[in-house]
Design a protein around this motif. Sequence first.
Motif, PDB file in Angstrom:
ATOM      1  N   ASP A 169       0.805  -1.224   0.000  1.00  0.00           N
ATOM      2  CA  ASP A 169       0.000   0.000   0.000  1.00  0.00           C
ATOM      3  C   ASP A 169       0.834   1.268   0.000  1.00  0.00           C
ATOM      4  OD1 ASP A 169       1.048  -0.257   2.504  1.00  0.00           O
ATOM      5  OD2 ASP A 169      -0.814   0.161   3.591  1.00  0.00           O
ATOM      6  N   GLN A 170       2.123   1.171  -0.278  1.00  0.00           N
ATOM      7  CA  GLN A 170       2.997   2.341  -0.301  1.00  0.00           C
ATOM      8  C   GLN A 170       3.375   2.691  -1.742  1.00  0.00           C
ATOM      9  OE1 GLN A 170       3.969   4.243   2.375  1.00  0.00           O
ATOM     10  NE2 GLN A 170       2.620   2.948   3.633  1.00  0.00           N
ATOM     11  N   LEU A 171       3.435   3.999  -2.022  1.00  0.00           N
ATOM     12  CA  LEU A 171       3.817   4.491  -3.348  1.00  0.00           C
ATOM     13  C   LEU A 171       4.616   5.769  -3.167  1.00  0.00           C
ATOM     14  CD1 LEU A 171       1.748   4.559  -6.578  1.00  0.00           C
ATOM     15  CD2 LEU A 171       2.881   6.651  -5.850  1.00  0.00           C
ATOM     16  N   VAL A 172       5.724   5.850  -3.864  1.00  0.00           N
ATOM     17  CA  VAL A 172       6.595   7.030  -3.822  1.00  0.00           C
ATOM     18  C   VAL A 172       6.699   7.587  -5.229  1.00  0.00           C
ATOM     19  CG1 VAL A 172       8.940   7.872  -3.431  1.00  0.00           C
ATOM     20  CG2 VAL A 172       7.905   6.262  -1.816  1.00  0.00           C
ATOM     21  N   LYS A 213      -3.850   3.882  -1.696  1.00  0.00           N
ATOM     22  CA  LYS A 213      -2.443   3.784  -1.342  1.00  0.00           C
ATOM     23  C   LYS A 213      -1.997   5.025  -0.578  1.00  0.00           C
ATOM     24  CE  LYS A 213      -0.625   0.768  -4.974  1.00  0.00           C
ATOM     25  NZ  LYS A 213       0.039  -0.180  -4.045  1.00  0.00           N
ATOM     26  N   ALA A 214      -0.994   4.814   0.271  1.00  0.00           N
ATOM     27  CA  ALA A 214      -0.357   5.942   0.956  1.00  0.00           C
ATOM     28  C   ALA A 214       0.743   6.467   0.033  1.00  0.00           C
ATOM     29  CB  ALA A 214       0.210   5.494   2.289  1.00  0.00           C
ATOM     30  N   ILE A 215       0.535   7.648  -0.517  1.00  0.00           N
ATOM     31  CA  ILE A 215       1.433   8.213  -1.529  1.00  0.00           C
ATOM     32  C   ILE A 215       2.323   9.261  -0.875  1.00  0.00           C
ATOM     33  CG2 ILE A 215       1.562   9.447  -3.721  1.00  0.00           C
ATOM     34  CD1 ILE A 215      -1.171   8.350  -4.403  1.00  0.00           C
ATOM     35  N   THR A 216       3.602   9.201  -1.216  1.00  0.00           N
ATOM     36  CA  THR A 216       4.579  10.185  -0.756  1.00  0.00           C
ATOM     37  C   THR A 216       5.213  10.837  -1.978  1.00  0.00           C
ATOM     38  OG1 THR A 216       5.064   8.898   1.233  1.00  0.00           O
ATOM     39  CG2 THR A 216       6.658  10.586   0.604  1.00  0.00           C
ATOM     40  N   LEU A 217       5.125  12.158  -2.034  1.00  0.00           N
ATOM     41  CA  LEU A 217       5.741  12.917  -3.126  1.00  0.00           C
ATOM     42  C   LEU A 217       7.092  13.427  -2.660  1.00  0.00           C
ATOM     43  CD1 LEU A 217       2.669  15.012  -4.368  1.00  0.00           C
ATOM     44  CD2 LEU A 217       3.438  12.768  -5.155  1.00  0.00           C
ATOM     45  N   PHE A 263      10.278  17.335   0.908  1.00  0.00           N
ATOM     46  CA  PHE A 263      11.268  18.039   0.098  1.00  0.00           C
ATOM     47  C   PHE A 263      12.655  17.472   0.413  1.00  0.00           C
ATOM     48  CE2 PHE A 263       7.677  20.866   0.485  1.00  0.00           C
ATOM     49  CZ  PHE A 263       7.531  21.366  -0.797  1.00  0.00           C
ATOM     50  N   VAL A 264      13.348  16.983  -0.612  1.00  0.00           N
ATOM     51  CA  VAL A 264      14.661  16.364  -0.448  1.00  0.00           C
ATOM     52  C   VAL A 264      15.677  17.117  -1.278  1.00  0.00           C
ATOM     53  CG1 VAL A 264      13.710  14.098   0.076  1.00  0.00           C
ATOM     54  CG2 VAL A 264      14.185  14.716  -2.297  1.00  0.00           C
ATOM     55  N   ASN A 265      16.968  16.931  -0.924  1.00  0.00           N
ATOM     56  CA  ASN A 265      18.020  17.669  -1.608  1.00  0.00           C
ATOM     57  C   ASN A 265      18.493  17.005  -2.892  1.00  0.00           C
ATOM     58  OD1 ASN A 265      18.099  19.680   0.380  1.00  0.00           O
ATOM     59  ND2 ASN A 265      19.493  18.458   1.646  1.00  0.00           N
ATOM     60  N   GLY A 266      18.336  15.688  -2.983  1.00  0.00           N
ATOM     61  CA  GLY A 266      18.822  15.010  -4.177  1.00  0.00           C
ATOM     62  C   GLY A 266      18.496  13.534  -4.119  1.00  0.00           C
ATOM     63  N   TRP A 267      19.137  12.781  -5.012  1.00  0.00           N
ATOM     64  CA  TRP A 267      18.824  11.367  -5.147  1.00  0.00           C
ATOM     65  C   TRP A 267      19.360  10.527  -3.986  1.00  0.00           C
ATOM     66  CZ3 TRP A 267      15.847   8.094  -7.857  1.00  0.00           C
ATOM     67  CH2 TRP A 267      15.107   8.632  -8.905  1.00  0.00           C
ATOM     68  N   HIS A 273      15.114   7.327   1.560  1.00  0.00           N
ATOM     69  CA  HIS A 273      13.680   7.191   1.818  1.00  0.00           C
ATOM     70  C   HIS A 273      13.151   5.851   1.303  1.00  0.00           C
ATOM     71  CE1 HIS A 273       9.578   8.725   2.558  1.00  0.00           C
ATOM     72  NE2 HIS A 273       9.268   8.052   1.458  1.00  0.00           N
ATOM     73  N   VAL A 274      13.560   5.448   0.108  1.00  0.00           N
ATOM     74  CA  VAL A 274      13.105   4.177  -0.457  1.00  0.00           C
ATOM     75  C   VAL A 274      13.589   3.008   0.411  1.00  0.00           C
ATOM     76  CG1 VAL A 274      13.301   2.634  -2.441  1.00  0.00           C
ATOM     77  CG2 VAL A 274      12.905   5.078  -2.785  1.00  0.00           C
ATOM     78  N   CYS A 275      14.832   3.059   0.868  1.00  0.00           N
ATOM     79  CA  CYS A 275      15.357   1.992   1.724  1.00  0.00           C
ATOM     80  C   CYS A 275      14.610   1.935   3.063  1.00  0.00           C
ATOM     81  CB  CYS A 275      16.851   2.203   1.961  1.00  0.00           C
ATOM     82  SG  CYS A 275      17.875   1.986   0.476  1.00  0.00           S
TER      83      CYS A 275
END
Length: 401
Positions: A169-172, A213-217, A263-267, A273-275
């Motif tokens: 149920d997670q989506l990024v 789904k719980a969506i994170t932008l 809000f993130v600074n880069g990849w 976050h994905v990990c």
Amino acid sequence: MSAIWKISDSDTEVDEESKDDLQRDESAKDSGDRNFSPPGHDRPSPAKKRRSKEEIEADRERALQRREAREKKRAAKEREKQEKRKEQQERKEAAQHLNSLKPENYLKRLTVCIDSALLQQGGCDILLGTLSSFEWRYSIQQQRLPNSITWIRDLPQLAEDGAGTVAEDQLVQVLRPSEFLDMVTSVKKMMDNEEEPVVDSVLGPSLDRDGVKAITLLVTESQMDYRRHTLGETIQSKYGGGNLDVEEVLVHLQLHKNISVVFVNGWQDVTDHVCAVTKSLSKRPFKQLTEQSELPFCVDGSWASGVRVEKDGSGLKQVWSKQIQQLNRVSQATASCVTAAYPSPQLLLQAYKASGSEEERKKLLADLAVKGEGKDRRVGPEISTRVYRCLTAQNPELVLD
């Protein structure tokens, strides 16, 4: 001239001795024959008793009953063996299922699904390299939502048709600042009822999910000063709003669409976050299994301040005490005082029925002395009333305090 034989006395004696020997031999033979004759030879054999038809049927019935008893005993042993094998198989399957839910094993069944469009961004190799170093499974495929990352889990093989997969149920979704601005503008117009959000926009499919789904932008390359000033200025030039409108859009997405904005600074931050989400998903099933308990005051074991109830009923009084302690501001000493006066809930209910009025029932436990807290005190009318409501109330929504 005829010969005349003269028999002497000695010859006469020899003949007599021979005759005596012959008689003794015959006597011995007769006695020997009598000694070696079969027993009962001279006695008549008794007549054989014949059984009646009823006796034959009774013997046949008893034999049939013995055979049926042996068959039942054999069938009971076979059923016992089958039940034992079934119980062992169930315990084995339960142990395997529990072992599969452990984070280190559950993680092996997770697959990180990365949208192929993200490969066009330069920092995506950081994410792929990190997943490969952890030996986590990932796949690159086109997603329904562009620039998104999802997770799927392999189901255990329970049937002949093989194992399937289920989506978590997670989506990024990874957005650039310009894409995020377009999304904010679209959502703001929707909130003001000026127009519906464009379905083919970057967030169109997300807004149609209705919170499934719980969506994170994840908005990349956005420093704090950029988010506070440049972002507000850009929105103001395009739409006429400002930073307050951005915050309003973020709150609306969080409350109504279950969408969070980070809000993130880069990849590198995207990878972290994905990990983190992947590890959280791997721990969730085992944590849910260990934390679920319908009766927290009566758990199977001695951990978590629970009480084990044996088959003979020992431990029920401790459960009764733990149940009273579930009420707010009821200490162990107070609960022990109540259980000492009324060792079971049934006895307390009988005492309530024997009381004359409602007020007497509410104050039934008020005067009980509480021991072991350093000073003499009573249970009090407040706790007494709450215990009475807990045991007699018919409304499940009733607030005891």
